[in-house]
Design a protein around this motif. Sequence first.
Motif, PDB file in Angstrom:
ATOM      1  N   VAL A 563     -31.714  33.921  18.522  1.00  0.00           N
ATOM      2  CA  VAL A 563     -31.570  33.949  17.065  1.00  0.00           C
ATOM      3  C   VAL A 563     -30.129  33.696  16.667  1.00  0.00           C
ATOM      4  O   VAL A 563     -29.193  34.045  17.373  1.00  0.00           O
ATOM      5  CB  VAL A 563     -32.063  35.284  16.456  1.00  0.00           C
ATOM      6  CG1 VAL A 563     -33.520  35.523  16.785  1.00  0.00           C
ATOM      7  CG2 VAL A 563     -31.205  36.437  16.920  1.00  0.00           C
ATOM      8  N   VAL A 569     -32.095  36.058   8.837  1.00  0.00           N
ATOM      9  CA  VAL A 569     -32.426  35.799  10.238  1.00  0.00           C
ATOM     10  C   VAL A 569     -32.368  37.105  11.034  1.00  0.00           C
ATOM     11  O   VAL A 569     -33.193  37.334  11.918  1.00  0.00           O
ATOM     12  CB  VAL A 569     -31.487  34.727  10.827  1.00  0.00           C
ATOM     13  CG1 VAL A 569     -31.746  34.533  12.313  1.00  0.00           C
ATOM     14  CG2 VAL A 569     -31.660  33.420  10.077  1.00  0.00           C
ATOM     15  N   VAL A 601     -34.748  31.076  16.311  1.00  0.00           N
ATOM     16  CA  VAL A 601     -34.840  31.373  14.878  1.00  0.00           C
ATOM     17  C   VAL A 601     -33.473  31.121  14.250  1.00  0.00           C
ATOM     18  O   VAL A 601     -32.460  31.639  14.726  1.00  0.00           O
ATOM     19  CB  VAL A 601     -35.264  32.837  14.626  1.00  0.00           C
ATOM     20  CG1 VAL A 601     -35.469  33.064  13.129  1.00  0.00           C
ATOM     21  CG2 VAL A 601     -36.542  33.179  15.389  1.00  0.00           C
ATOM     22  N   THR A 602     -33.454  30.315  13.205  1.00  0.00           N
ATOM     23  CA  THR A 602     -32.198  30.029  12.497  1.00  0.00           C
ATOM     24  C   THR A 602     -32.436  30.033  10.997  1.00  0.00           C
ATOM     25  O   THR A 602     -33.576  29.961  10.533  1.00  0.00           O
ATOM     26  CB  THR A 602     -31.642  28.636  12.867  1.00  0.00           C
ATOM     27  OG1 THR A 602     -32.460  27.644  12.212  1.00  0.00           O
ATOM     28  CG2 THR A 602     -31.654  28.382  14.363  1.00  0.00           C
ATOM     29  N   GLY A 603     -31.333  30.115  10.260  1.00  0.00           N
ATOM     30  CA  GLY A 603     -31.402  29.841   8.830  1.00  0.00           C
ATOM     31  C   GLY A 603     -31.148  28.368   8.628  1.00  0.00           C
ATOM     32  O   GLY A 603     -31.296  27.565   9.559  1.00  0.00           O
TER      33      GLY A 603
END
Lengths: 702, 239
Positions: A563, A569, A601-603
Motif C-alpha cells: 500500500v 489509502v 493499493v494506491t491513491g
Amino acid sequence: MRDDPRDLRRNAATATRDESLQAAVRKACDHAVSARAAALARLPDPEGARRAATEARTRSAQRMGDLVRELSRRLAARGIIVHRAATADEARRVVGDLARSRGVRSVVKAKTMTGEEADLARALESAGCRVVETDLGEFIVQLRGEPPSHILAPALHLSRADIGRLFARRLGMEPTDDPAAMAAFARRHLRAEFQSADMGVIGVNLAVASTGDLVTVSNEGNARLCATLPPLLVAFMGIEKVVAAPEDAAAVLRVLPRNATGQTATAYVSVLRGPAPAGEPFGPREVHLVLLDNGRSRLAADPDLKDILRCIRCGACLNVCPVYRTIGGHAYGTTYPGPMGILWTAGLAGVTRARDLADASTLCGECTRVCPVGIDLAGVIRRLRARVRRPFLRRVVFAAARWALASAARFEAAGRAVAWIARTWPRVFRRVARWAGWTTPEDLPVPAPRSFRRLWGRGLPHQSDGPPDRPPQARPLRGLRLADGVPVGAASRRLGAEETQASGLPDRTPTLRADSGSDQDPDRLTRFLARFGEASGEVVRAGDVSSGMRAVAARVRPDAALVSGDAEVQGAAEALQALAVRVLPESGAPRDEAARADLGVTGCEALVAETGSVLLAHPEGRAASLLPDTHVVVARPDQVVASLEDALARIRDRDGSSFTLVTGPSRTADIEKTLVMGMHGPRRLILLLLGAEDPEGRPTRL
Amino acid sequence: MTADLFIPCLVDRFLPEVGLATADCLRAAGCVVRYDPGQTCCGQVFVNAGRPRDATPLARAFVRRFADSEAVVGPSWSCVEMVREGYREVLDDPGLAREWEALRPRVYEVVDFLTRACGARNWPGRLRARAVLHWSCHMPRDEAVRRAAEDLLAGVPGLTLLPRPPDECCGFGGVFMASWREVSASIGRRRIETLTRENPDLVVLGEPGCLLQLRSVAPPGLRVLHAAEVLAASIRGEP
C-alpha cells in the motif's frame, strides 16, 4: 543501424513465396488497420487531432536545435546526466563506458527503436553485459537471434505455433499454442531478470522541452519495470522526439496510440523527470539520457527528407503499405522498414543507400493518407527516386521512351513494332521482357495489335471528329436521364482544392481539443467511467473506504497488499488488516517481500475523462501500481479532469521524479495480436470510487 | 458539350477498347467527341520513375494541346491526377503554368465527367453481371465522387453491384509492376482474393494500370473491365 537494403529485391522475391510469413504479416496488419479505423472513428474530430499533431511536430522539427538545448538544460538541473551522441558509434561508446565504469553485469531492456538504430544491445554485450529484451515481442525475436520485423510488433511475422515451439526449445516450456500461457511464462521468466538487473534501458517517445519531461508509452509495463527496479537507468532517444510544450505532447499522445494500436491510450504513459531521491524505496538512483543525432541535424536541411523528422513511429504506414504487407519487415534489411523506413534510411544512411528502397513502393499513397502527422510519404518517396543514381541500362531505356513519346508518329511506330514482335515472335518478346526485369512471362501483358490511334482515325496525324462509322451525336442516348450537371470547371476546381489540402500541410490552426469537456461538464465522470471500462478497468463504488475494500477483497481474495498513499489509502490498509490480509507499506517493505504482494493499493492525483486514465504521482504507488497482480486505485468523483492537457497541467508544477498515466491493466498483443492481460504489470485494475454510491444505480453526476 | 478525349499511353497501346468505350459513353451523354491523335502520354511514368524533367515536354504539350478545350476527359484517375496535381511540380514556364491553372478544372475522369458534369443519373441498356468495384488508389477519397460513380454503375439494368471490399492497392505501381514483378503479382493475387469473396463474375475499375495488373492475375472466368467498358457494353446490350 541496419541500413543495408542491398538484398531487398532478392529478399522480397523470397518473401512472396513464404505463405506462412505472408499470412502472419497480413493478419497482423489487417488487425492493426481495423483497430486504428475504429479508434479514429471514436474521436469527435479526427482531422482536427491530426492537424494539431502535425503542427506540434512541425514546430518541433523547425526548432529542433533550440528545443534540445532547452531540454538538456532542464534535465541537467534535475540530475539527469545528458549525453549528446553525434553518431551511433558515439552512442555505443557512451553506453559501453557507462556499463563498464558502473560494473554493470545484467541489463533489462525495454523497446527502443533508436537504440536498435544505434545497435545498443551489441554495445552492451561487448562491454560484458548480459542484455535481456523484456518487451514480449523483442524477447521472442531475441531468442530467435533476429531483429524486430515491425517497429511496434517485433514478432508479427511469427505464428503462435512458431513461438510455442521456440519457447519449448529455448526455455523448456511445455509446448503450447496458447498466447496467454506463453505470456505468463515469459512474465515469470522476465520478472526474475528485472529483480536482479543492474541497469535498465528504455526508449523515449517524446520529451517536453519546457518542462523537461521524458515521456514513454507502453502497454506491457516492462518499460516501467526497467525504470523502477534497477538502480541505474539509461533512456535513449533521437533528438527529433523533443516537443516544445505539454500541449504539443498532448496533441501527439492523442494520435499516437490510436494510430499505432487502435487504443485511446496505451496502458501506461510514463513521465520521467529525474533519479529517485534518496529515501524513496523504488526508482533509479542514477539516470542517463542519450540524445542520438546520427544524421538528424543534417536531415533537417534536406528539402525532401526533413519531413520525416516529424515521424512519431506509430507504424500506421507499415500496416497499410501493400509492399510491407507482402514482404514483411526483415526483407528491407534496415532498422526501420516500410514507407517511413525508406525515408529514415535515406535520411540517416544516405540517399545512395536507398536506391532499391525508393523503388519498394507502388506509390498508392495509402501511407500519406494515414500518417497522423501529415508526412507526404509517397510524395517524398517519389522525389527520392529522382535523387538516386540509376544503372546505365535503365537510363537508356527511359531516354528512349522520352524520345519516342515526344512525337505521336514515333510512339505509334515503336508501339507497332513491339506489338508485331510480341505477336510474331512471342518467345523473343518474352525473353527480352525477362531480361528487362519481367520475371514471370506467363502473365506478361501484350500490346494490342492496333492502337487506339489507328482504330480511331486509321491514319496519322489528323484532327478527327470521330471515326466515319460513328458520327458525332449531339443528343443524349434515349433512356439516359441527365440531371443538371455541375458546370464544367466548377466541380473539379473544388475537388482540386480538397486534394491539395489533403496531401499538403494543413492551413488551419487547430480549433478543437478532441473530446475535452469544459470544467462545468456534468458528464465528465460518466465519460471517464465509460473509457475506463473500455480499457478493461473494473469499478467498485462504495460510500466509505472500509466497505469498499471489503467488496474489493471479496473479488480478488488477496494474501498480501503493498500500500502507498494518503489517509484514505491508510483506511483501506486498515480494512484489509481487519480481513487478515498482510499489509506492507511500500515505503518500508523489503524488496523481496514487496515483490510477493498480490494486491497493490494506491491513491491517485487525478482521473482523466478523455482517456479513462488514472494519474499517479510517484513515489506514491511506484511499485504498488506495478508489481502486484491487482492494482486498486482509491479515488473520489471530484478528481476527474477533462483532458490530457488538464492531466499534464496537473503535474507541470508538481514536485516529483516520476508520474504515470495508467489506462487499464498491463497487456500485450505480441503473439498473433491476441490480447493478453497482465503481461508485466497488474492483470487487473480496480477503481474504488468513494462517496459515489447511488442506490438507484444511476450514473453519478458531479 | 464538346469533350476532347485524353487517351493515356497504356490505353492507346494496350487497351484501345477502353478508349473506344470512353468515346461511346461520352456520345451517349450527348457530347461531341473529339480526338487529337497528336497526344502520346501525360508524363506520369517519368515522374513516378524519378525523372520529372522528362515529363516537362509532355506536360507542356498537353497544356498547349488542350488549352482551348471545353472539357478533357480520360479513362484514368491517375493520369487525371497527374495533370491536375502533378503538373504543378513539372511545368517550368510561368506562362504555361497560368494556362494550366485555367485548364486543370476542365480535366476529368470519364465516369466523374458523366455523373458530375453531364449529370447522368440512370444508365440505359442492359448488362447481366455480378460486379465488384475496385477503386484505384488515385481516385479521390471524396465520398461524393465515389457515391456518384457507384450509383451510376449500380443503376445499370441487370448489373448487381456487390458490397465493395476495403480499398487496397492492386500492386500495379507503373514501373513497379515490371521491375518488382514477384511482389507486384503477389499483391495483385491477394487483391483478387479480397475482390472475389462474394463470387463476382466481373471486376469494374477506373484505371488502365489496375486493369492490366488485375487481368494478369485474374483467374479464368473472371472478367476485369473498365467502368467505361461496362457502360458502353450496357448500351450495346451485351450479355
